[in-house]
Design a protein around this motif. Sequence first.
Motif, PDB file in Angstrom:
ATOM      1  N   GLY A  92       0.846  -1.182   0.000  1.00  0.00           N
ATOM      2  CA  GLY A  92       0.000   0.000   0.000  1.00  0.00           C
ATOM      3  C   GLY A  92       0.885   1.236   0.000  1.00  0.00           C
ATOM      4  O   GLY A  92       1.845   1.329   0.770  1.00  0.00           O
ATOM      5  N   PHE A  93       0.595   2.184  -0.884  1.00  0.00           N
ATOM      6  CA  PHE A  93       1.406   3.392  -1.019  1.00  0.00           C
ATOM      7  C   PHE A  93       0.794   4.542  -0.234  1.00  0.00           C
ATOM      8  O   PHE A  93      -0.440   4.670  -0.152  1.00  0.00           O
ATOM      9  CB  PHE A  93       1.529   3.790  -2.494  1.00  0.00           C
ATOM     10  CG  PHE A  93       2.428   2.889  -3.294  1.00  0.00           C
ATOM     11  CD1 PHE A  93       3.783   3.153  -3.399  1.00  0.00           C
ATOM     12  CD2 PHE A  93       1.919   1.769  -3.922  1.00  0.00           C
ATOM     13  CE1 PHE A  93       4.612   2.324  -4.136  1.00  0.00           C
ATOM     14  CE2 PHE A  93       2.741   0.935  -4.662  1.00  0.00           C
ATOM     15  CZ  PHE A  93       4.094   1.210  -4.764  1.00  0.00           C
ATOM     16  N   GLY A  94       1.642   5.379   0.329  1.00  0.00           N
ATOM     17  CA  GLY A  94       1.176   6.581   0.991  1.00  0.00           C
ATOM     18  C   GLY A  94       0.592   7.559  -0.009  1.00  0.00           C
ATOM     19  O   GLY A  94       0.928   7.541  -1.205  1.00  0.00           O
ATOM     20  N   ASP A  95      -0.282   8.424   0.450  1.00  0.00           N
ATOM     21  CA  ASP A  95      -0.947   9.373  -0.433  1.00  0.00           C
ATOM     22  C   ASP A  95       0.056  10.278  -1.135  1.00  0.00           C
ATOM     23  O   ASP A  95       1.044  10.711  -0.532  1.00  0.00           O
ATOM     24  CB  ASP A  95      -1.933  10.241   0.347  1.00  0.00           C
ATOM     25  CG  ASP A  95      -3.131   9.441   0.826  1.00  0.00           C
ATOM     26  OD1 ASP A  95      -3.411   8.384   0.222  1.00  0.00           O
ATOM     27  OD2 ASP A  95      -3.778   9.874   1.793  1.00  0.00           O
ATOM     28  N   PRO A  96      -0.172  10.607  -2.415  1.00  0.00           N
ATOM     29  CA  PRO A  96       0.669  11.589  -3.100  1.00  0.00           C
ATOM     30  C   PRO A  96       0.368  12.985  -2.574  1.00  0.00           C
ATOM     31  O   PRO A  96      -0.397  13.151  -1.617  1.00  0.00           O
ATOM     32  CB  PRO A  96       0.246  11.427  -4.563  1.00  0.00           C
ATOM     33  CG  PRO A  96      -1.178  10.982  -4.479  1.00  0.00           C
ATOM     34  CD  PRO A  96      -1.263  10.114  -3.257  1.00  0.00           C
ATOM     35  N   VAL A  97       0.968  13.995  -3.186  1.00  0.00           N
ATOM     36  CA  VAL A  97       0.706  15.364  -2.766  1.00  0.00           C
ATOM     37  C   VAL A  97      -0.797  15.624  -2.831  1.00  0.00           C
ATOM     38  O   VAL A  97      -1.477  15.263  -3.793  1.00  0.00           O
ATOM     39  CB  VAL A  97       1.488  16.367  -3.630  1.00  0.00           C
ATOM     40  CG1 VAL A  97       1.165  16.220  -5.115  1.00  0.00           C
ATOM     41  CG2 VAL A  97       1.237  17.788  -3.154  1.00  0.00           C
ATOM     42  N   THR A  98      -1.331  16.211  -1.759  1.00  0.00           N
ATOM     43  CA  THR A  98      -2.766  16.444  -1.647  1.00  0.00           C
ATOM     44  C   THR A  98      -3.009  17.876  -1.200  1.00  0.00           C
ATOM     45  O   THR A  98      -2.453  18.315  -0.190  1.00  0.00           O
ATOM     46  CB  THR A  98      -3.394  15.477  -0.617  1.00  0.00           C
ATOM     47  OG1 THR A  98      -3.081  14.135  -0.982  1.00  0.00           O
ATOM     48  CG2 THR A  98      -4.904  15.641  -0.560  1.00  0.00           C
ATOM     49  N   TYR A  99      -3.824  18.605  -1.961  1.00  0.00           N
ATOM     50  CA  TYR A  99      -4.194  19.976  -1.620  1.00  0.00           C
ATOM     51  C   TYR A  99      -5.664  20.001  -1.195  1.00  0.00           C
ATOM     52  O   TYR A  99      -6.486  19.230  -1.707  1.00  0.00           O
ATOM     53  CB  TYR A  99      -3.999  20.910  -2.812  1.00  0.00           C
ATOM     54  CG  TYR A  99      -2.602  20.886  -3.394  1.00  0.00           C
ATOM     55  CD1 TYR A  99      -1.573  21.604  -2.803  1.00  0.00           C
ATOM     56  CD2 TYR A  99      -2.322  20.132  -4.528  1.00  0.00           C
ATOM     57  CE1 TYR A  99      -0.297  21.584  -3.343  1.00  0.00           C
ATOM     58  CE2 TYR A  99      -1.043  20.105  -5.071  1.00  0.00           C
ATOM     59  CZ  TYR A  99      -0.038  20.826  -4.468  1.00  0.00           C
ATOM     60  OH  TYR A  99       1.232  20.795  -4.987  1.00  0.00           O
ATOM     61  N   GLY A 100      -5.991  20.887  -0.277  1.00  0.00           N
ATOM     62  CA  GLY A 100      -7.373  20.923   0.158  1.00  0.00           C
ATOM     63  C   GLY A 100      -7.733  22.202   0.868  1.00  0.00           C
ATOM     64  O   GLY A 100      -6.875  23.050   1.199  1.00  0.00           O
TER      65      GLY A 100
END
Length: 455
Positions: free
Chosen positions: A440-448
């Motif tokens: 399982g891969f960690g989340d990529p760059v995430t903007y919010g």
Amino acid sequence: MWTPSSDWKISFNSYNSFTDDGNPTYNRRDAPDPFKVNLQREGFNNLSTNTQALKINYNSDALRVTSITARRFTTQDNVVPGDTGIQVIDNISSTLWTQELRLQSPDTADRFQWLLGAYYESRDFIVDDAQTEFFGFGTFRRTGNDNRQTYAVFGQVDYKAIAPLTLFAGLRYESSTAYSDSTYESVNANGSLTPLRPAFQDEKVSSDELIPRFGLKYEFNPNLMAYATIAKGYRPGGLNYRANSAAELRFGEEKTWSYEVGLKSTWLDNRLLANLSVFYNDVNNYQVLQFDESGFFGQINNVDLKATGVEFELNAKPTKGLDLIASIGYVDSRYKNYLNIDTGINLSDNRVPLAPQFTYNLAVQYRSSGGIFARAELRGYGITYFDDNNQIKQDPYAVVNARIGYESGKYGIYLYANNLFDTRYITSGFLFPPPIQTVGFGDPVTYGVQIRGSL
């Protein structure tokens, strides 16, 4: 919350959530793009949870009484597709009831403090239908109905022998009984079932333990305190509904002796906080989920392990509204004696999975009197292993998170970016089908954008 008088406080809390999620985020370790998969069937994960808790407090000049009654119900349905098979988990549910009652010395107690209590827990874990489908080999089905009843009584006393020295000792007695019914069957083409082992009916296992804890703390001055504790940890034995034979059904009690010493301090009129702790854990009969040569987990094995570590944290407030935060930790956790009874591989001295050797955190946070909020943080992790064989590992990595916003009273609005530099890393992994590494891969760059409010 209801306060019928100054001595009584009654509160009720409830939390309810439903998550309708997509395909679980697993992929091959060597995938060209970890966030793209080619599957014959879409996966999903539906999780529903609701909790309730009733807390009643009574405070008087003679004693304090606390009662906490809580319930948590969770149900889950999901489908996990893959290259070689599809696992269908249909209607797994868990119901947990707990009741705790505590009697303790009043708030005004200084030199001698005491606590007495009792605890009850009832847990039902029901696997209505868990199926695994292998393309070309067939479908296999498991069911399980596990129940555990736990009773405990506990107490602790704190005694200030001299002004700077406080001694404390506690003791807990816990008794637990687990019950289980389970089946393991193959699903024929016409929908009929063929047992792959005899059904387990009315299986039962009981265990009990005395669990002590004692230690001391010494205040050199109002800003510097040292402490030392010795405590026993305990997890009762149980029954494994995924067992393939009677020999795999039961697993033993897990017992831990933990030793910790540390310093806690504040400096410069509480503008600088510094804490240091060193610990050693000696674990006997650690309950480890064991994978066989085909990559499936089934048995729960009891093995020994040891863990030694140190942690240091620093928090500074150089000016009003500005916080500088730093922490670092190191842990060396290894199996002492572990023979995988499915594969025959000796795993002694291997590192325990999911325990990074190093962790560190650096953060700068600013909150102005006018409502401006800003925070930037660096989170780092050392080598992390994800399997007992230590074949799947994540090398050291770090992620940067940032947040900026405006706060006014009970409301706030924020812009944030997690994993700002799009670092690639894994968060879980296993060999399936061996020797392929599925992770399982960690989340990529995430903007919010986040908006919050409270009443």
